[in-house]
Design a protein around this motif. Structure first.
Motif, short mmCIF file in Angstrom:
data_model
loop_
_atom_site.label_atom_id
_atom_site.label_comp_id
_atom_site.label_asym_id
_atom_site.label_seq_id
_atom_site.Cartn_x
_atom_site.Cartn_y
_atom_site.Cartn_z
N MET A 1 -7.79 -12.50 -5.53
CA MET A 1 -7.98 -11.14 -5.04
C MET A 1 -7.41 -11.05 -3.62
N PHE A 2 -6.71 -9.96 -3.38
CA PHE A 2 -6.14 -9.71 -2.07
C PHE A 2 -7.17 -9.02 -1.19
N SER A 3 -7.06 -9.25 0.10
CA SER A 3 -7.98 -8.62 1.04
C SER A 3 -7.63 -7.14 1.23
N THR A 4 -6.36 -6.87 1.61
CA THR A 4 -5.95 -5.49 1.89
C THR A 4 -4.64 -5.16 1.19
N VAL A 5 -4.64 -4.03 0.51
CA VAL A 5 -3.45 -3.52 -0.17
C VAL A 5 -3.20 -2.11 0.32
N PHE A 6 -1.94 -1.80 0.61
CA PHE A 6 -1.54 -0.44 1.01
C PHE A 6 -0.91 0.28 -0.17
N VAL A 7 -1.19 1.56 -0.28
CA VAL A 7 -0.52 2.46 -1.21
C VAL A 7 0.10 3.55 -0.36
N ILE A 8 1.43 3.60 -0.32
CA ILE A 8 2.14 4.58 0.50
C ILE A 8 2.88 5.53 -0.43
N ASP A 9 2.38 6.76 -0.52
CA ASP A 9 2.93 7.74 -1.45
C ASP A 9 2.53 9.12 -0.97
N ASP A 10 3.47 10.04 -0.92
CA ASP A 10 3.17 11.39 -0.45
C ASP A 10 2.42 12.22 -1.49
N SER A 11 2.39 11.78 -2.73
CA SER A 11 1.69 12.50 -3.78
C SER A 11 0.24 12.04 -3.85
N PRO A 12 -0.71 12.94 -3.56
CA PRO A 12 -2.12 12.54 -3.63
C PRO A 12 -2.54 12.06 -5.02
N ILE A 13 -1.96 12.65 -6.05
CA ILE A 13 -2.30 12.26 -7.42
C ILE A 13 -1.83 10.83 -7.69
N ASP A 14 -0.57 10.54 -7.35
CA ASP A 14 -0.04 9.19 -7.58
C ASP A 14 -0.75 8.16 -6.70
N ARG A 15 -1.07 8.54 -5.47
CA ARG A 15 -1.78 7.63 -4.57
C ARG A 15 -3.16 7.28 -5.14
N THR A 16 -3.85 8.30 -5.65
CA THR A 16 -5.17 8.08 -6.23
C THR A 16 -5.08 7.26 -7.51
N LEU A 17 -4.13 7.58 -8.38
CA LEU A 17 -3.95 6.83 -9.63
C LEU A 17 -3.66 5.36 -9.35
N THR A 18 -2.76 5.10 -8.43
CA THR A 18 -2.43 3.72 -8.08
C THR A 18 -3.65 2.99 -7.52
N THR A 19 -4.39 3.66 -6.67
CA THR A 19 -5.60 3.07 -6.08
C THR A 19 -6.62 2.73 -7.16
N SER A 52 -6.67 -9.49 9.37
CA SER A 52 -7.54 -9.06 8.27
C SER A 52 -7.32 -7.60 7.90
N ARG A 53 -6.71 -6.82 8.78
CA ARG A 53 -6.47 -5.40 8.51
C ARG A 53 -5.04 -5.14 8.04
N LEU A 54 -4.22 -6.18 8.01
CA LEU A 54 -2.82 -6.02 7.61
C LEU A 54 -2.68 -6.23 6.10
N PRO A 55 -1.70 -5.57 5.50
CA PRO A 55 -1.58 -5.64 4.04
C PRO A 55 -1.03 -6.98 3.56
N GLU A 56 -1.57 -7.42 2.44
CA GLU A 56 -1.02 -8.57 1.75
C GLU A 56 -0.12 -8.09 0.61
N MET A 57 -0.25 -6.80 0.28
CA MET A 57 0.55 -6.19 -0.77
C MET A 57 0.74 -4.72 -0.42
N ILE A 58 1.93 -4.20 -0.70
CA ILE A 58 2.24 -2.79 -0.44
C ILE A 58 2.85 -2.18 -1.70
N PHE A 59 2.32 -1.04 -2.11
CA PHE A 59 2.90 -0.23 -3.18
C PHE A 59 3.56 0.96 -2.49
N LEU A 60 4.87 1.09 -2.61
CA LEU A 60 5.65 2.04 -1.81
C LEU A 60 6.48 2.96 -2.69
N ASP A 61 6.33 4.25 -2.45
CA ASP A 61 7.17 5.26 -3.12
C ASP A 61 8.52 5.32 -2.40
N ILE A 62 9.57 5.65 -3.11
CA ILE A 62 10.89 5.78 -2.49
C ILE A 62 11.08 7.16 -1.89
#
Length: 130
Positions: A1-19, A52-62
Motif C-alpha cells: 500500500m502506498f502512503s500518498t497518491v495524487f490524482v490530477i484531473d480537471d474533471s471532478p467526475i474523473d477525479r472522483t472515479l479515479t479516487t 510523508s506528504r509527497l506522492p509515491e504515485m501520480i495519476f495525471l490527465d493530459i
C-alpha cells in the motif's frame, strides 16, 4: 500500500472515479486530488521537506486548461522535484491522438498510459506490469 497518491484531473467526475477505484483497491492510505497541475506543483513545493506528504504515485490527465499534463511533467522535471523521490506516474487520459502518445514516449518518468475512464481491471493490470 502506498502512503500518498495524487490524482490530477480537471474533471471532478474523473477525479472522483479515479479516487474511488484507488480506495476500493486499497492502493493508498491517502489520496489527494488536484484540479490542476499548478496546484499539485505548489503542494509539492510547499511540502518538499516532508516526504510523508509527497506522492509515491501520480495519476495525471493530459488535457487540462492552463497547464496540461505535459506542462506538469516539464515543470516537475525543471524544478527537480523528481529528486524528492521518484513517484510512479500514470497518464490517465481519453486522448486518442497519436501525437500525444508519441510525446509521452519522451518522458522516461511516465510509467504507463491508461485510457479513461480508469477501471478496476485497468488499474490492476497497470500495477501488475510494474
Amino acid at each position: 500500500m502506498f502512503s500518498t497518491v495524487f490524482v490530477i484531473d480537471d474533471s471532478p467526475i474523473d477525479r472522483t472515479l479515479t479516487t474511488v477505484i484507488i480506495q476500493k483497491k486499497a492502493l493508498a492510505k491517502n489520496v489527494v486530488g488536484f484540479s490542476s497541475g499548478e496546484d499539485a506543483l505548489a503542494y509539492i513545493a510547499e511540502n518538499r521537506n516532508d516526504p510523508s506528504r509527497l506522492p509515491e504515485m501520480i495519476f495525471l490527465d493530459i488535457h487540462m486548461p492552463t497547464m496540461d499534463g505535459f506542462g506538469f511533467l516539464d515543470s516537475y522535471l525543471e524544478q527537480e522535484m523528481h529528486d524528492l523521490g521518484r513517484p510512479l506516474i500514470f497518464i490517465v487520459s481519453s486522448s486518442t491522438f497519436d501525437s500525444d502518445h508519441k510525446k509521452l514516449g519522451d518522458y522516461s518518468i511516465v510509467n504507463r498510459f491508461i485510457p479513461k475512464p480508469l477501471t478496476f481491471d485497468a488499474l490492476t493490470a497497470a500495477m501488475e506490469s510494474l
